[in-house]
Write a protein that holds these residues in place. Structure first.
Motif, mmCIF file in Angstrom:
data_model
loop_
_atom_site.group_PDB
_atom_site.id
_atom_site.type_symbol
_atom_site.label_atom_id
_atom_site.label_comp_id
_atom_site.label_asym_id
_atom_site.label_seq_id
_atom_site.Cartn_x
_atom_site.Cartn_y
_atom_site.Cartn_z
ATOM 1 N N ILE A 133 9.079 4.056 -6.250
ATOM 2 C CA ILE A 133 8.687 2.646 -6.273
ATOM 3 C C ILE A 133 8.952 2.133 -7.680
ATOM 4 O O ILE A 133 8.366 2.612 -8.647
ATOM 5 N N PHE A 134 9.849 1.154 -7.775
ATOM 6 C CA PHE A 134 10.139 0.496 -9.043
ATOM 7 C C PHE A 134 9.418 -0.837 -9.002
ATOM 8 O O PHE A 134 9.646 -1.632 -8.090
ATOM 9 N N GLY A 135 8.552 -1.068 -9.982
ATOM 10 C CA GLY A 135 7.826 -2.330 -9.979
ATOM 11 C C GLY A 135 7.107 -2.568 -11.278
ATOM 12 O O GLY A 135 7.245 -1.819 -12.246
ATOM 13 N N MET A 136 6.327 -3.617 -11.283
ATOM 14 C CA MET A 136 5.513 -3.991 -12.438
ATOM 15 C C MET A 136 4.047 -3.762 -12.082
ATOM 16 O O MET A 136 3.629 -4.046 -10.963
ATOM 17 N N LYS A 137 3.290 -3.259 -13.042
ATOM 18 C CA LYS A 137 1.869 -2.951 -12.803
ATOM 19 C C LYS A 137 1.079 -4.166 -12.319
ATOM 20 O O LYS A 137 0.166 -4.024 -11.527
ATOM 21 N N LYS A 138 1.432 -5.359 -12.783
ATOM 22 C CA LYS A 138 0.668 -6.558 -12.428
ATOM 23 C C LYS A 138 1.167 -7.232 -11.149
ATOM 24 O O LYS A 138 0.592 -8.211 -10.714
ATOM 25 N N CYS A 139 2.228 -6.708 -10.550
ATOM 26 C CA CYS A 139 2.811 -7.305 -9.343
ATOM 27 C C CYS A 139 1.961 -6.958 -8.119
ATOM 28 O O CYS A 139 1.735 -5.787 -7.815
ATOM 29 N N PHE A 140 1.510 -7.978 -7.410
ATOM 30 C CA PHE A 140 0.664 -7.787 -6.238
ATOM 31 C C PHE A 140 1.374 -6.978 -5.155
ATOM 32 O O PHE A 140 0.791 -6.067 -4.564
ATOM 33 N N ASP A 141 2.644 -7.288 -4.867
ATOM 34 C CA ASP A 141 3.380 -6.567 -3.829
ATOM 35 C C ASP A 141 3.642 -5.110 -4.224
ATOM 36 O O ASP A 141 3.682 -4.229 -3.363
ATOM 37 N N THR A 142 3.805 -4.852 -5.511
ATOM 38 C CA THR A 142 3.970 -3.471 -5.970
ATOM 39 C C THR A 142 2.692 -2.689 -5.706
ATOM 40 O O THR A 142 2.737 -1.550 -5.219
ATOM 41 N N LYS A 143 1.540 -3.285 -5.979
ATOM 42 C CA LYS A 143 0.259 -2.625 -5.712
ATOM 43 C C LYS A 143 0.094 -2.356 -4.221
ATOM 44 O O LYS A 143 -0.405 -1.301 -3.816
ATOM 45 N N LYS A 144 0.505 -3.319 -3.385
ATOM 46 C CA LYS A 144 0.421 -3.135 -1.935
ATOM 47 C C LYS A 144 1.325 -1.991 -1.480
ATOM 48 O O LYS A 144 0.946 -1.205 -0.609
ATOM 49 N N ALA A 145 2.519 -1.877 -2.066
ATOM 50 C CA ALA A 145 3.441 -0.795 -1.712
ATOM 51 C C ALA A 145 2.842 0.558 -2.076
ATOM 52 O O ALA A 145 2.878 1.503 -1.281
ATOM 53 N N GLU A 146 2.265 0.645 -3.270
ATOM 54 C CA GLU A 146 1.632 1.900 -3.683
ATOM 55 C C GLU A 146 0.495 2.271 -2.721
ATOM 56 O O GLU A 146 0.376 3.425 -2.303
ATOM 57 N N ARG A 147 -0.308 1.294 -2.371
ATOM 58 C CA ARG A 147 -1.425 1.525 -1.458
ATOM 59 C C ARG A 147 -0.919 1.977 -0.082
ATOM 60 O O ARG A 147 -1.474 2.890 0.536
#
Length: 116
Positions: free
Chosen positions: A5-19
């Motif tokens: 997962i490539f993303g930014m820590k503050k990105c909401f969709d990145t957090k959803k992907a991790e979850r």
């Protein structure tokens, strides 16, 4: 499955992907684009699934600052992407040579079914 997962820590969709992957007990590697950008090889693999313009976040301040809308050359756009990680739409999720951009639960569900 080999999920990155490539993303930014503050990105909401990145957090959803991790979850999403945590809830399914699927191991993944998180790469913070704020700290480390994509390598040229990683970008080439993502380009197997997407055109260069689909990867670029046209709403980012960096996009406007670099006047990227006026640049026609894909080679120059690629160079700018490699130097400015805040230009990517996030999250970018890779599973081998397959990639998604954004929160794509249905595609990830298919990856999981294919794995079983």
């Amino acid at each position: 499955m080999n999920i990155q997962i490539f993303g930014m820590k503050k990105c909401f969709d990145t957090k959803k992907a991790e979850r999403y992957f945590k809830e399914r007990n699927i191991k993944y590697q998180f790469i913070d684009l704020g700290i480390r950008g994509l390598s040229k090889g990683e970008l080439q693999k993502i380009k197997l699934s997407f055109m260069i313009n689909e990867i670029i976040n046209i709403n980012s301040q960096t996009y406007k600052k670099l006047n990227l809308d006026k640049i026609k050359s894909n080679d120059i756009k690629e160079e700018l992407l490699l130097k400015n990680s805040q230009l990517y739409k996030t999250p970018i999720v890779r599973n081998g040579n397959k990639s998604t951009i954004g929160f794509e639960k249905n595609i990830w569900d298919m990856w999981i079914k294919e794995e079983k």
